[in-house]
Design an enzyme around this catalytic site. Structure first.
Site, mmCIF file in Angstrom:
data_model
loop_
_atom_site.group_PDB
_atom_site.id
_atom_site.type_symbol
_atom_site.label_atom_id
_atom_site.label_comp_id
_atom_site.label_asym_id
_atom_site.label_seq_id
_atom_site.Cartn_x
_atom_site.Cartn_y
_atom_site.Cartn_z
ATOM 1 N N GLY A 1 0.757 -1.241 0.000
ATOM 2 C CA GLY A 1 0.000 0.000 0.000
ATOM 3 C C GLY A 1 0.786 1.290 0.000
ATOM 4 C CB CYS B 1 -13.292 6.464 -30.267
ATOM 5 S SG CYS B 1 -12.415 6.673 -31.810
ATOM 6 C CD GLU B 2 -14.438 4.996 -24.032
ATOM 7 O OE1 GLU B 2 -14.976 5.734 -23.177
ATOM 8 O OE2 GLU B 2 -14.799 3.850 -24.272
HETATM 9 C C1 LIG Z 1 -2.652 -4.952 -4.502
HETATM 10 C C2 LIG Z 1 -2.244 -5.631 -3.263
HETATM 11 C C3 LIG Z 1 -0.995 -5.389 -2.690
HETATM 12 C C4 LIG Z 1 -0.027 -4.388 -3.258
HETATM 13 O O1 LIG Z 1 -0.449 -3.080 -3.114
HETATM 14 P P1 LIG Z 1 0.532 -1.866 -3.454
HETATM 15 O O2 LIG Z 1 -0.269 -0.680 -3.159
HETATM 16 O O3 LIG Z 1 0.882 -1.992 -4.888
HETATM 17 O O4 LIG Z 1 1.724 -1.994 -2.580
HETATM 18 C C5 LIG Z 1 -0.646 -6.088 -1.558
HETATM 19 N N1 LIG Z 1 -1.488 -6.992 -1.001
HETATM 20 C C6 LIG Z 1 -2.700 -7.256 -1.518
HETATM 21 C C7 LIG Z 1 -3.572 -8.263 -0.860
HETATM 22 C C8 LIG Z 1 -3.128 -6.589 -2.664
HETATM 23 O O5 LIG Z 1 -4.344 -6.833 -3.160
#
Ligand SMILES: *Cc1c(COP(=O)(O)O)cnc(C)c1O
Length: 420
Positions: A240, A343-344
């Site tokens: 994340g 085309c959007e």
């Molecule tokens: C998408 C995802 C990640 C990675 O997220 P990032 O924001 O790219 O670091 C990690 N764990 C799970 C379960 C995910 O779905």
């Protein structure tokens, strides 16, 4: 930090001038830097030095190219996968099955069986029934499936709604207030080796506070589970961490994140799992494109480039910002809209932006396109599937071919009754 920079007025990826790649492979094309992948992998690992026992599983959905996976496997990363297809890629790249984590809210029975056959290291369960089905499949093989329960901590990650995953109304994880009872029941399944819990609250997080709040809730949950007599040996903290997309963006660094993790988890005494995706891949890639036309507009001119929303969907999907610079800037500037040929109206990368002045035939790049770029590409408008190039020092290789419309057409059939 990345390895895309100007040398003698020409944008390079490491030691390769981008016009050389455009010449050899054509445009649009994704260009990745091996050194940047390696650096990000090392910086992230280093940042977690103070967090005790750590397992790093690169979230391969961010950029699943097999050559990229090979680089990250070299750096000692396992993989977080969300489908059997991703698992196959991770295995093909040489990532040991035991280093693979299987996440995802809709793993099919068939995918669970395939992952058991492969012997993957951890299943992240999303609902009780999934745990029961997995337990039955494993028990029938005389095994116990290693698993953790993904909980939804109900925190607002403060990111775009489409990439927010940790609010109670989102589809991911089990409600945290039901987690102890569910863990109790699932831990009695013979075919499960339930080791702990997992969370992942969203992507492109620009602030550590929601993560810290979520980790605090998980810390309380671990204590409750232990008080209920369970052995908790693993906590999966997900991914994340955001990356800077705009010049001047300031985001928490991996070091800030690592310090927060060390603080939040100091007394947990577990192996911590991490699933970083964007923070590893985002700034390791650019999308190289050629200007087709500069079309006069009523307010600002439209720079029509040969890359489009089918090649880089993030702008249309998430209102994302991708910095655009000329490969050989003249020093002049212009205020322009940047759009692709699809085309959007949504196929617009920027409106009224101050950019390097460009003209028909010039090359430009969209920066920070290494994560959630090529992997989301489609052939919409019967455009080719965009190719990928990996640079390493002064060499480069095509690591995914351009798939031409005729190849796609050849996979389609006209049924007998429509033939003439
Ligand atoms: C998408 C995802 C990640 C990675 O997220 P990032 O924001 O790219 O670091 C990690 N764990 C799970 C379960 C995910 O779905």
């Amino acid at each position: 930090m990345d390895h895309f920079a100007y040398r003698d007025g020409v944008m390079h990826a490491e030691d390769v001038a981008l016009p050389a790649i455009a010449e050899a492979v054509g445009t649009p094309v994704y260009v990745y830097s091996t050194a940047t992948f390696r650096r990000h992998a090392q910086v992230f690992r280093e940042a977690l030095k103070g967090a005790g026992r750590v397992h790093l599983a690169y979230a391969i959905k961010a950029n699943p190219n097999v050559a990229v996976l090979r680089v990250l496997a070299d750096e000692g990363y396992g993989a977080d996968v969300v489908s059997a297809g991703e698992m196959q890629r991770a295995l093909a790249a040489g990532i040991p099955a035991s280093d693979i984590v299987f996440s995802g809210v809709g793993k099919t029975r068939r995918e669970l069986a395939q992952a058991l056959d492969a012997g993957i290291g951890q299943f992240n369960l999303e609902l009780e029934e999934e745990g029961e089905v997995l337990a039955a499949l494993a028990h029938a093989r005389g095994e116990r499936a290693p698993a953790v329960l993904r909980v939804n901590p109900d925190v607002d990650a403060g990111t775009h709604a489409k990439i927010s995953t940790g609010r109670k109304e989102n589809k991911f994880g089990v409600a945290i207030d039901q987690a102890v009872a569910m863990f109790d029941r699932l831990s009695k399944q013979d075919g499960l080796d339930l080791r702990g819990v997992a969370i992942h609250i969203g992507s492109q997080l620009a602030d550590l506070a929601p993560l810290e709040a979520a980790y605090a809730r998980i810390g309380e949950l671990v204590a409750e589970l232990r008080a209920a007599g369970h052995t908790i040996s693993r906590v999966d903290l997900g991914g994340g961490l955001g990356v800077p997309y705009k010049p001047g963006d300031v985001l928490p660094s991996p070091a800030d994140y690592g310090a927060m993790v060390a603080r939040a988890t100091a007394d947990w005494d577990v192996e911590l799992m991490f699933e970083p995706g964007r923070v590893i891949a985002g700034n390791a890639g650019v999308l190289l494109t050629e200007v087709i036309w500069v079309k006069p507009g009523v307010v600002n001119p439209y720079v029509i480039v040969d890359a489009a929303m089918n090649d880089l969907a993030r702008v249309a999907m998430y209102d994302a910002y991708h910095d655009f610079v000329a490969v050989e800037p003249s020093g002049d500037r212009m205020t322009a809209n940047i759009a692709g040929p699809v085309c959007e109206t949504g196929d617009t990368f920027a409106m009224g932006r101050d950019i390097d002045a460009v003209k028909s035939g010039d090359l430009g790049i969209f920066r920070t396109a290494g994560a959630y770029g090529a992997t989301m590409a489609s052939t919409y408008n019967s455009r080719a599937l965009v190719p990928e190039v990996l640079v390493d020092g002064d060499r480069f290789a095509v690591v995914a071919d351009r798939i031409h419309p005729e190849t796609i057409l050849a996979a389609e059939r006209v049924p007998e009754w429509l033939k003439r």
